[in-house]
Design an enzyme around this catalytic site. Structure first.
Site, mmCIF file in Angstrom:
data_model
loop_
_atom_site.group_PDB
_atom_site.id
_atom_site.type_symbol
_atom_site.label_atom_id
_atom_site.label_comp_id
_atom_site.label_asym_id
_atom_site.label_seq_id
_atom_site.Cartn_x
_atom_site.Cartn_y
_atom_site.Cartn_z
ATOM 1 N N ASP A 156 99.671 -47.765 -22.749
ATOM 2 C CA ASP A 156 99.208 -49.136 -22.982
ATOM 3 C C ASP A 156 98.290 -49.211 -24.204
ATOM 4 O O ASP A 156 98.457 -50.071 -25.073
ATOM 5 C CB ASP A 156 98.448 -49.657 -21.751
ATOM 6 C CG ASP A 156 99.303 -49.680 -20.502
ATOM 7 O OD1 ASP A 156 100.533 -49.535 -20.626
ATOM 8 O OD2 ASP A 156 98.748 -49.824 -19.398
ATOM 9 N N GLU A 197 99.983 -43.920 -18.021
ATOM 10 C CA GLU A 197 99.991 -45.386 -18.135
ATOM 11 C C GLU A 197 98.931 -45.856 -19.135
ATOM 12 O O GLU A 197 99.217 -46.642 -20.043
ATOM 13 C CB GLU A 197 99.729 -46.012 -16.756
ATOM 14 C CG GLU A 197 99.705 -47.530 -16.767
ATOM 15 C CD GLU A 197 101.074 -48.124 -17.037
ATOM 16 O OE1 GLU A 197 101.908 -48.084 -16.133
ATOM 17 O OE2 GLU A 197 101.297 -48.612 -18.150
ATOM 18 N N SER A 208 105.920 -51.558 -18.502
ATOM 19 C CA SER A 208 104.598 -51.143 -18.953
ATOM 20 C C SER A 208 104.486 -51.020 -20.454
ATOM 21 O O SER A 208 103.403 -51.158 -20.994
ATOM 22 C CB SER A 208 104.313 -49.728 -18.438
ATOM 23 O OG SER A 208 103.935 -49.742 -17.142
#
Ligand SMILES: *[C@@H]1O[C@H](CO)[C@@H](O)[C@H](O)[C@H]1NC(C)=O
Ligand SMILES: *[C@@H]1O[C@H](CO)[C@@H](O)[C@H](O)[C@H]1NC(C)=O
Ligand SMILES: *[C@@H]1O[C@H](CO)[C@@H](O)[C@H](O)[C@H]1NC(C)=O
Ligand SMILES: *[C@@H]1O[C@H](CO)[C@@H](O)[C@H](O)[C@H]1NC(C)=O
Ligand SMILES: *[C@@H]1O[C@H](CO)[C@@H](O)[C@H](O)[C@H]1NC(C)=O
Ligand SMILES: *[C@@H]1O[C@H](CO)[C@@H](O)[C@H](O)[C@H]1NC(C)=O
Ligand SMILES: *[C@@H]1O[C@H](CO)[C@@H](O)[C@H](O)[C@H]1NC(C)=O
Ligand SMILES: *[C@@H]1O[C@H](CO)[C@@H](O)[C@H](O)[C@H]1NC(C)=O
Ligand SMILES: *[C@@H]1O[C@H](CO)[C@@H](O)[C@H](O)[C@H]1NC(C)=O
Ligand SMILES: *[C@H]1O[C@@H](CO)[C@H](O)[C@@H](O)[C@@H]1NC(C)=O
Length: 643
Positions: A296, A292, A560
């Site tokens: 990002d 994650e 995401s």
């Protein structure tokens, strides 16, 4: 929680004895929870001598004017557009009135809790006392019980409802500990499987965009160029919870997937909150490093460079029982939020110093972290699993961020109209209204997410390029069905059961509900009152985004991915405004909804879940992809035309 087990062991054999209760005639129900939530079992009455850290949040002044205030600085038709408030003005306008403070103090004193025992926050917006269960039961005209968490065996002390005297009620927002039981942490919103080709090579060029959506593909799709300025203070803020960036991956990513190539020595400005760590470990010691964070940070960099990323690493990652739902992040930005309306919630928000082994031993960080113009968060939670008062308190804080010129973006979730839950439910939906709403793996009602349900944030859904399509095929709503519904991936969207419809999206939502009524979907399935906050607001590609993780590159998906894409684009829009001598945009939605032509409208696809096909994409706003994906030159023109 572990501490509570010891307390219980010490007292559970002591028989309960009756305590006098206050005259119930003057009391009015303040908050109520129907039954115990899934996995929590009510046990014996709490011992009257146990001491509770009672916290009473005082009602703020002027919160009923929130919509008026935020629209005043963010509605493109307002003469005050862009005239954001200072932190001091925010604090003063919302501070509790003196009569509120005095009313609560008088009530406590009249129940024998002497003023010498009261602790006040600096803004005087909450009062804390240590009180025994017996005292607290009288104060709230209720009964406290031990509750056992069936999976962990942990205990908490809670009541099912509590009351306040009629004349005190208007002064109290909520009190703790009372009805709250759930403990939870933010859930990363990315597609968890990493089955994409690895390593990914020779997939450059626009002809391969349906296989790997490189920065070149994104620029062609949304018509923006490489970043060309880096205004001081306009760094993008990316928040991560218990999922760390493995920094050496950045060098590999920059080399293969950025144009112009970002230099190898570039690392984010690292902001550690409450023990947040860097992932600067060796390859064989990358525990806690997560895809994650990689997705990002890399996605944002590829868009905004030469502007910088501020990586806010939140929480020590040890206190996983309750890593919190964004409150400890907000505390670190705004010291007054640490104490605003009663402060963080025991058991939902983690306590610092962390009592767990290996936990962060410093105090909760209150203030000191920089506020960024744009925040991108790829995490969320389940609306039905959090107390309404908790959500309202936090939503007010996002509103205050908007008043100060901050754009807050949250991923809308990856499970369509359902909502995954971190404690082991499959795609969870809600029980019927007469029973719940509880999060239940057998539920049939749609389950909205938090804080995308808050009207003062911008919720980002996901699209994709059709399989074997090109960038001129037109995006469709993301669809990654799976034999295991837990692994399904559809763009999160729906209608809140908590927050009402804000005026800025009223026309768009009414258009959807009246022109394309999801005809079989009644109020038993979702909040079709026509008066509910609906999300997402916008969308962007959320599939096959190159991400280098522990040395290999994958095509990663999730809302995401869509969220840092939007965060990066808003950062570019702010760069353009700053270069033109203007301030940052702040709260985006009123301008976005006033300009639907600045979007690629997504009209194909849907977001199944809860045993239904979910909602359909339609012309105009829809609860799958919102207004659509960005057309950068149009957005830039609009935002440069505003003051
Ligand atoms: C309550 O007790 C705890 C533990 O003794 C202490 O740290 C805290 O300051 C007390 N709070 C108040 C309001 O007295
Ligand atoms: C696109 O992908 C194909 C198949 O992997 C590859 O042969 C081709 O070189 C790629 N195009 C570019 C410009 O990288
Ligand atoms: C990680 O290590 C690199 C190289 O030693 C250093 O430049 C960087 O600042 C470190 N990052 C953090 C967040 O400490
Ligand atoms: C892994 O790295 C962390 C951070 O540098 C260090 O504290 C820890 O001791 C390392 N663990 C092992 C097993 O090497
Ligand atoms: C869901 O239904 C199944 C089968 O009827 C049952 O075994 C299970 O306990 C139910 N789960 C919940 C959370 O109620
Ligand atoms: C995409 O192309 C591949 C290879 O030609 C083919 O196997 C697949 O069925 C195609 N998918 C779609 C959705 O057309
Ligand atoms: C639907 O939303 C409205 C507006 O927020 C709210 O008053 C109502 O209680 C919600 N309905 C349900 C069933 O939750
Ligand atoms: C609507 O509900 C009816 C009865 O359950 C069903 O037969 C029909 O297929 C449904 N239509 C759609 C479009 O879902
Ligand atoms: C970077 O590209 C090279 C050459 O195409 C390839 O061999 C390598 O595996 C790639 N590395 C990563 C992390 O993607
Ligand atoms: C940077 O340059 C300015 C002025 O030429 C343009 O208006 C911007 O669009 C450009 N930025 C990007 C991201 O393309």
């Amino acid at each position: 929680m572990r501490a509570s087990i010891l307390v219980l062991a010490a007292v559970c054999s002591v028989p309960y004895f009756a305590v006098p209760t206050a005259d119930p005639r003057h009391f009015v129900l303040h908050e109520k929870r129907d039954g115990a939530p899934h996995q929590w079992a009510k046990r014996t009455r709490a011992h009257p001598d146990e001491v509770l850290p009672v916290r009473i949040g005082l009602t703020q002044s002027n919160l009923h004017r929130a919509e008026e205030y935020i629209l005043d600085v963010s509605d493109p038709r307002s003469p005050n557009f862009g005239k954001h408030w200072s932190a001091e003005k925010v604090a003063n306008v919302f501070a509790p009135a003196k009569k509120t403070h005095d009313g609560v103090v008088d009530w406590l004193v009249s129940y024998g809790i002497d003023a010498s025992r009261h602790t006040y926050s600096t803004g005087r917006n909450w009062i804390q006392v240590n009180a025994t269960v017996a005292e607290t039961e009288k104060l709230f005209n209720t009964e406290y019980h031990y509750y056992e968490h069936e999976l962990s065996g942990g205990y908490r002390i809670a009541c099912d409802e509590y009351h306040l005297p009629q004349n005190v009620r208007e002064h109290v927002d909520f009190a703790m500990p009372t009805i709250q039981l759930e403990g939870m942490r933010p859930i990363p919103n990315l597609l968890p499987k990493l089955a994409a080709p690895s390593p990914i090579t020779n997939l450059n060029g626009l002809e391969n965009c349906s296989t790997l959506v490189t920065i070149e593909c994104l620029r062609a799709l949304y018509q923006f160029g490489a970043g060309n300025t880096s205004a001081p203070g306009n760094e993008i803020g990316i928040g991560e919870w218990a999922d760390f960036l493995y920094e050496p991956d950045l060098v590999l990513f920059f080399k293969n997937f950025t144009t112009p190539q970002i230099p190898a020595d570039v690392v984010p400005d690292f902001i550690s909150i409450d023990g947040g760590q860097t992932g600067n470990f060796s390859y064989d010691n990358a525990t806690g490093a997560g895809v994650e964070s990689a997705l990002d940070v890399m996605t944002a960099y590829s868009i905004i460079w030469p502007q910088q990323v501020r990586l806010y690493q939140v929480g020590d990652g040890v206190n996983v029982d309750s890593v919190g739902t964004f409150n400890i992040f907000l505390d670190a930005l705004d010291a007054s939020y640490c104490t605003y309306l009663g402060g963080d919630q025991p058991y939902v928000d983690p306590a610092y110093p962390d009592p767990n082994e290996g936990g962060y031993t410093g105090p909760l960080q209150c203030g000191g972290a920089p506020i960024s113009n744009v925040f991108s968060f790829s995490y969320n939670q389940i609306e039905a699993a959090l107390p309404v008062s908790y959500q309202q308190r936090q939503c007010n804080e996002w509103m205050k961020m908007g008043l100060q010129g901050v754009s807050v973006l949250f991923a809308s979730g990856d499970s369509g109209v359902a909502n995954r839950y971190n404690s082991g439910y499959p795609n969870s939906c809600l029980t019927p209204p007469e029973v719940g709403p509880y999060v239940d793996s057998n539920g049939t009602r749609f389950s909205p997410s938090f804080p995308t349900n808050c009207p003062w944030i911008t919720a980002v859904g996901a699209t994709q390029i059709p399989a074997n399509g090109t960038i001129s095929s037109g995006e469709i709503a993301v669809a990654e069905p799976n034999v295991d519904p837990k692994e399904d991936y559809y763009s999160g969207g729906g209608f809140s059961n908590v927050f009402p419809l804000p005026s800025y999206q009223s026309d768009a939502v009414t258009n959807y509900l009246t022109k394309y009524p999801p005809y079989n979907y009644t109020s038993d399935i979702f909040n079709n009152s026509g008066n509910a906050r609906a999300y997402p607001d916008v969308a962007a590609i959320g599939l096959k985004i190159p991400t280098t993780y522990l040395g290999y590159t994958y095509g990663v998906g999730g809302t995401s991915a869509s969220t840092p894409i939007w965060g990066g684009i808003v950062t570019l829009l702010n760069e353009a405004r700053i270069a033109a001598g203007k301030g940052p945009i702040g709260f985006l939605n009123p301008t976005l909804y006033a300009n639907p032509d600045a979007f690629n409208d997504i009209t194909s696809g849907g977001n199944p879940g809860c045993g239904t096909k979910g909602f359909d994409c339609q012309p105009g706003w829809d609860p799958v992809t919102g207004l659509g994906s960005p057309i950068y030159p149009k957005l830039e023109e609009i935002f440069l035309s505003l003051p």
